[in-house]
Scaffold this motif. Structure first.
Motif, PDB file in Angstrom:
ATOM      1  N   SER A 243       0.734  -1.235   0.051  1.00  7.31           N
ATOM      2  CA  SER A 243      -0.014   0.036   0.119  1.00  7.31           C
ATOM      3  C   SER A 243       0.897   1.295   0.058  1.00  7.31           C
ATOM      4  O   SER A 243       2.055   1.320   0.496  1.00  7.31           O
ATOM      5  N   PHE A 244       0.461   2.302  -0.633  1.00 10.93           N
ATOM      6  CA  PHE A 244       1.076   3.715  -0.470  1.00 10.93           C
ATOM      7  C   PHE A 244       1.255   4.030   0.883  1.00 10.93           C
ATOM      8  O   PHE A 244       2.277   4.707   1.288  1.00 10.93           O
ATOM      9  N   GLU A 245       0.287   3.801   1.736  1.00  5.86           N
ATOM     10  CA  GLU A 245       0.273   4.192   2.923  1.00  5.86           C
ATOM     11  C   GLU A 245       1.351   3.445   3.775  1.00  5.86           C
ATOM     12  O   GLU A 245       2.216   3.996   4.691  1.00  5.86           O
ATOM     13  N   ASP A 246       1.758   2.268   3.498  1.00  4.97           N
ATOM     14  CA  ASP A 246       2.934   1.488   4.049  1.00  4.97           C
ATOM     15  C   ASP A 246       4.300   2.142   3.617  1.00  4.97           C
ATOM     16  O   ASP A 246       5.228   2.297   4.319  1.00  4.97           O
ATOM     17  N   ILE A 247       4.213   2.587   2.307  1.00  2.00           N
ATOM     18  CA  ILE A 247       5.646   2.971   1.858  1.00  2.00           C
ATOM     19  C   ILE A 247       5.926   4.256   2.339  1.00  2.00           C
ATOM     20  O   ILE A 247       6.802   5.010   2.424  1.00  2.00           O
ATOM     21  N   LEU A 248       4.564   5.171   2.623  1.00  2.50           N
ATOM     22  CA  LEU A 248       4.878   6.411   3.385  1.00  2.50           C
ATOM     23  C   LEU A 248       5.236   6.392   4.746  1.00  2.50           C
ATOM     24  O   LEU A 248       5.980   7.109   5.348  1.00  2.50           O
ATOM     25  N   THR A 249       4.734   5.574   5.550  1.00  9.55           N
ATOM     26  CA  THR A 249       4.754   5.581   7.176  1.00  9.55           C
ATOM     27  C   THR A 249       5.432   4.514   7.711  1.00  9.55           C
ATOM     28  O   THR A 249       5.539   4.579   8.992  1.00  9.55           O
ATOM     29  N   LYS A 250       5.494   3.372   7.170  1.00  5.68           N
ATOM     30  CA  LYS A 250       6.059   2.044   7.845  1.00  5.68           C
ATOM     31  C   LYS A 250       7.385   2.195   8.200  1.00  5.68           C
ATOM     32  O   LYS A 250       8.190   2.551   7.356  1.00  5.68           O
ATOM     33  N   PRO A 251       7.809   1.521   9.388  1.00  7.23           N
ATOM     34  CA  PRO A 251       9.281   1.468   9.583  1.00  7.23           C
ATOM     35  C   PRO A 251      10.257   0.922   8.388  1.00  7.23           C
ATOM     36  O   PRO A 251       9.621  -0.360   7.739  1.00  7.23           O
ATOM     37  N   LEU A 252      11.223   1.531   8.052  1.00  8.57           N
ATOM     38  CA  LEU A 252      12.039   0.850   6.981  1.00  8.57           C
ATOM     39  C   LEU A 252      11.690   1.451   5.435  1.00  8.57           C
ATOM     40  O   LEU A 252      12.289   1.013   4.666  1.00  8.57           O
ATOM     41  N   SER A 253      10.421   2.156   5.537  1.00 10.19           N
ATOM     42  CA  SER A 253      10.173   2.185   4.065  1.00 10.19           C
ATOM     43  C   SER A 253      10.698   3.608   3.705  1.00 10.19           C
ATOM     44  O   SER A 253      11.328   4.557   4.477  1.00 10.19           O
ATOM     45  N   PRO A 254      10.755   3.789   2.335  1.00 15.00           N
ATOM     46  CA  PRO A 254      11.436   5.040   1.694  1.00 15.00           C
ATOM     47  C   PRO A 254      10.796   6.445   2.245  1.00 15.00           C
ATOM     48  O   PRO A 254      11.407   7.325   2.409  1.00 15.00           O
ATOM     49  N   GLY A 255       9.338   6.253   2.549  1.00 15.45           N
ATOM     50  CA  GLY A 255       8.812   7.591   3.014  1.00 15.45           C
ATOM     51  C   GLY A 255       9.200   7.967   4.364  1.00 15.45           C
ATOM     52  O   GLY A 255       9.458   9.124   4.610  1.00 15.45           O
ATOM     53  N   ARG A 256       9.554   6.912   5.348  1.00 17.00           N
ATOM     54  CA  ARG A 256       9.939   7.112   6.611  1.00 17.00           C
ATOM     55  C   ARG A 256      11.454   7.859   6.463  1.00 17.00           C
ATOM     56  O   ARG A 256      11.717   8.770   6.925  1.00 17.00           O
ATOM     57  N   ILE A 257      12.307   7.002   5.766  1.00 19.26           N
ATOM     58  CA  ILE A 257      13.614   7.008   5.974  1.00 19.26           C
ATOM     59  C   ILE A 257      14.045   8.356   5.271  1.00 19.26           C
ATOM     60  O   ILE A 257      14.861   9.114   5.642  1.00 19.26           O
ATOM     61  N   PHE A 258      13.388   8.646   4.228  1.00 23.50           N
ATOM     62  CA  PHE A 258      13.690   9.839   3.450  1.00 23.50           C
ATOM     63  C   PHE A 258      13.080  11.033   3.868  1.00 23.50           C
ATOM     64  O   PHE A 258      12.977  12.180   3.405  1.00 23.50           O
ATOM     65  N   ARG A 259      12.064  10.835   4.771  1.00 22.84           N
ATOM     66  CA  ARG A 259      11.234  12.240   5.533  1.00 22.84           C
ATOM     67  C   ARG A 259      10.305  12.703   4.223  1.00 22.84           C
ATOM     68  O   ARG A 259      10.432  13.980   4.116  1.00 22.84           O
ATOM     69  N   LEU A 260       9.701  11.714   3.483  1.00 21.76           N
ATOM     70  CA  LEU A 260       9.018  12.380   2.447  1.00 21.76           C
ATOM     71  C   LEU A 260       7.603  12.616   2.759  1.00 21.76           C
ATOM     72  O   LEU A 260       6.802  12.273   3.779  1.00 21.76           O
ATOM     73  N   SER A 261       7.013  13.903   2.331  1.00 31.49           N
ATOM     74  CA  SER A 261       5.637  14.266   2.214  1.00 31.49           C
ATOM     75  C   SER A 261       4.863  13.443   1.475  1.00 31.49           C
ATOM     76  O   SER A 261       5.079  12.465   0.536  1.00 31.49           O
ATOM     77  N   GLU A 262       3.324  13.281   1.753  1.00 38.41           N
ATOM     78  CA  GLU A 262       2.381  12.397   0.898  1.00 38.41           C
ATOM     79  C   GLU A 262       2.539  12.918  -0.540  1.00 38.41           C
ATOM     80  O   GLU A 262       2.769  11.986  -1.549  1.00 38.41           O
ATOM     81  N   SER A 263       2.615  14.233  -0.862  1.00 40.75           N
ATOM     82  CA  SER A 263       2.652  14.593  -2.431  1.00 40.75           C
ATOM     83  C   SER A 263       4.237  14.270  -2.803  1.00 40.75           C
ATOM     84  O   SER A 263       4.140  13.894  -3.974  1.00 40.75           O
ATOM     85  N   ALA A 264       5.083  14.313  -1.959  1.00 38.48           N
ATOM     86  CA  ALA A 264       6.457  14.081  -2.449  1.00 38.48           C
ATOM     87  C   ALA A 264       6.417  12.630  -2.834  1.00 38.48           C
ATOM     88  O   ALA A 264       7.088  12.080  -3.872  1.00 38.48           O
ATOM     89  N   LEU A 265       6.036  11.725  -2.133  1.00 36.13           N
ATOM     90  CA  LEU A 265       5.818  10.474  -2.424  1.00 36.13           C
ATOM     91  C   LEU A 265       5.207   9.806  -3.584  1.00 36.13           C
ATOM     92  O   LEU A 265       5.612   9.307  -4.548  1.00 36.13           O
ATOM     93  N   GLY A 266       3.991  10.637  -3.702  1.00 41.01           N
ATOM     94  CA  GLY A 266       3.326  10.297  -4.988  1.00 41.01           C
ATOM     95  C   GLY A 266       4.103  11.080  -6.292  1.00 41.01           C
ATOM     96  O   GLY A 266       4.054  10.131  -7.218  1.00 41.01           O
ATOM     97  N   HIS A 267       4.791  12.214  -6.432  1.00 37.53           N
ATOM     98  CA  HIS A 267       5.464  12.345  -7.321  1.00 37.53           C
ATOM     99  C   HIS A 267       6.679  11.559  -7.698  1.00 37.53           C
ATOM    100  O   HIS A 267       6.907  11.192  -8.884  1.00 37.53           O
ATOM    101  N   LEU A 268       7.329  10.826  -6.877  1.00 41.20           N
ATOM    102  CA  LEU A 268       8.422   9.854  -6.801  1.00 41.20           C
ATOM    103  C   LEU A 268       7.711   8.666  -7.517  1.00 41.20           C
ATOM    104  O   LEU A 268       8.622   8.263  -8.311  1.00 41.20           O
ATOM    105  N   LEU A 269       6.697   8.476  -7.079  1.00 41.20           N
ATOM    106  CA  LEU A 269       6.218   6.989  -7.561  1.00 41.20           C
ATOM    107  C   LEU A 269       5.765   7.281  -8.955  1.00 41.20           C
ATOM    108  O   LEU A 269       6.047   6.274  -9.745  1.00 41.20           O
ATOM    109  N   ASP A 270       5.318   8.368  -9.451  1.00 42.35           N
ATOM    110  CA  ASP A 270       4.854   8.759 -10.705  1.00 42.35           C
ATOM    111  C   ASP A 270       6.209   8.836 -11.787  1.00 42.35           C
ATOM    112  O   ASP A 270       6.217   8.187 -12.615  1.00 42.35           O
ATOM    113  N   GLN A 271       7.587   9.295 -11.112  1.00 43.32           N
ATOM    114  CA  GLN A 271       8.600   9.311 -11.803  1.00 43.32           C
ATOM    115  C   GLN A 271       9.098   7.847 -11.850  1.00 43.32           C
ATOM    116  O   GLN A 271       9.807   7.624 -13.141  1.00 43.32           O
ATOM    117  N   ALA A 272       8.883   7.023 -11.020  1.00 43.59           N
ATOM    118  CA  ALA A 272       9.364   5.721 -10.896  1.00 43.59           C
ATOM    119  C   ALA A 272       8.540   4.882 -12.048  1.00 43.59           C
ATOM    120  O   ALA A 272       9.208   3.862 -12.671  1.00 43.59           O
TER     121      ALA A 272
END
Length: 313
Positions: A243-272
């Motif tokens: 889930s998007f939520e797990d990538i954003l907030t779960k321990p060891l996730s890119p969202g957590r480790i890179f300190r991403l906002s929700e919109s920032a994660l969405g933009h990075l996933l679009d690029q990916a």
């Protein structure tokens, strides 16, 4: 998970240390504080005994060297990712001159659920954005028992580890005569990870770490982190989606480790999605955002890093 709030002798990570560690091991050295080994390391690396301990600590924590037992003796070896970055002849960036390498080291340092440190607590479990150091120390002290097996951790030990963590990551601000903040020159930084700007020292014991866009984070490093996280999650629950939520907030996730906002994660996933020609895909169905990664990409996580470093030449 075990507590590991010591080992660095309060020295933050410094430029050149990871390269020195790998070069020393490749030349049949051993990073150790015992007997002849420490004398050899002091002589060859040109640092004191305490710094030998710190170099060993950071090299192991950044996953560029590993410790194993061979013939009842402790041996150190360079990991695959350590050799990939720091090999003297073929390393992609042995002197950490590229900002993408710093993001990669930051991820490797914090993508670990075996040992808990103050920086791994902050980047994986804490929800603090604006925080005061003494309160943060108390927060770790209050939460550590539910995360680790140790119950004899002293507050003074946590404090020293937090001091080292903040010295490793924080940029300092000074107030000018017009009461505006201005950055200290980059030569001030003793740690390469402070260049990432993830934590800002506001003075008087207060710090700030926003959830934000990360314009200097290369998409290839983000994809590498995403694949590592996906493989970790799949090994625990055999899921083919996350889930998007797990990538954003779960321990060891890119969202957590890179300190991403929700919109920032969405933009990075679009690029990916675009960068991988849909080997990564994500959909928003009835409010449930889910991400899938092809088996081909899961098995070639270093290929995208090759593309990144190849493009830099």
């Amino acid at each position: 998970m075990k507590a590991k709030f010591t080992g660095h002798d309060t020295f933050p990570l410094r430029y050149g240390w990871l390269f020195k560690a790998i070069n020393h091991i490749d030349n049949n050295g051993l990073l150790s504080s015992d007997g002849d080994h420490v004398k050899d390391a002091i002589s060859k690396l040109g640092v004191g005994k305490n710094m030998i301990n710190a170099i060993k600590y950071w090299a192991e924590s950044c996953q560029v060297i590993s410790l194993h037992i061979e013939d009842r003796k402790s041996k150190q070896k360079v990991t695959d990712i350590g050799r990939y970055i720091f090999d003297v002849k073929n390393g992609k960036d042995p002197y950490l001159e590229d900002i993408g390498s710093l993001w990669l080291i930051h991820f490797l340092l914090n993508f670990d659920d075996e040992y808990l440190t103050s920086y791994r607590y902050f980047f994986n479990y804490s929800n603090s954005v604006y925080f005061e150091k003494t309160r943060f120390i108390e927060e770790i002290d209050q939460n550590v028992l539910r995360l680790v097996s140790s119950d004899n951790l002293k507050l003074a030990t946590i404090k020293k580890d937090v001091d080292c963590f903040l010295s490793t990551y924080s940029r300092q601000n000074l107030r000018s005569s017009k009461s505006r903040y201005k950055m200290i020159d980059e030569d001030y930084f003793t740690s390469p990870l402070s260049e990432l700007g993830l934590i800002v020292d506001l003075g008087r014991g207060f710090y700030q770490s926003d959830l934000d866009e990360r314009p200097t984070l290369p998409i290839q490093v983000f994809i590498y982190a995403l694949v590592c996280f996906f493989n970790k999650q799949s090994s625990m629950n055999s899921s083919t989606v996350i889930s998007f939520e797990d990538i954003l907030t779960k321990p060891l996730s890119p969202g957590r480790i890179f300190r991403l906002s929700e919109s920032a994660l969405g933009h990075l996933l679009d690029q990916a999605v675009e960068y991988t020609s849909s080997d990564i895909s994500w959909v928003d169905s009835l409010g449930l955002k889910q991400v899938t990664i092809s088996n081909v990409l899961l098995e070639r996580s270093l290929d995208d890093l090759d593309d990144y470093y190849g493009a830099k030449k």
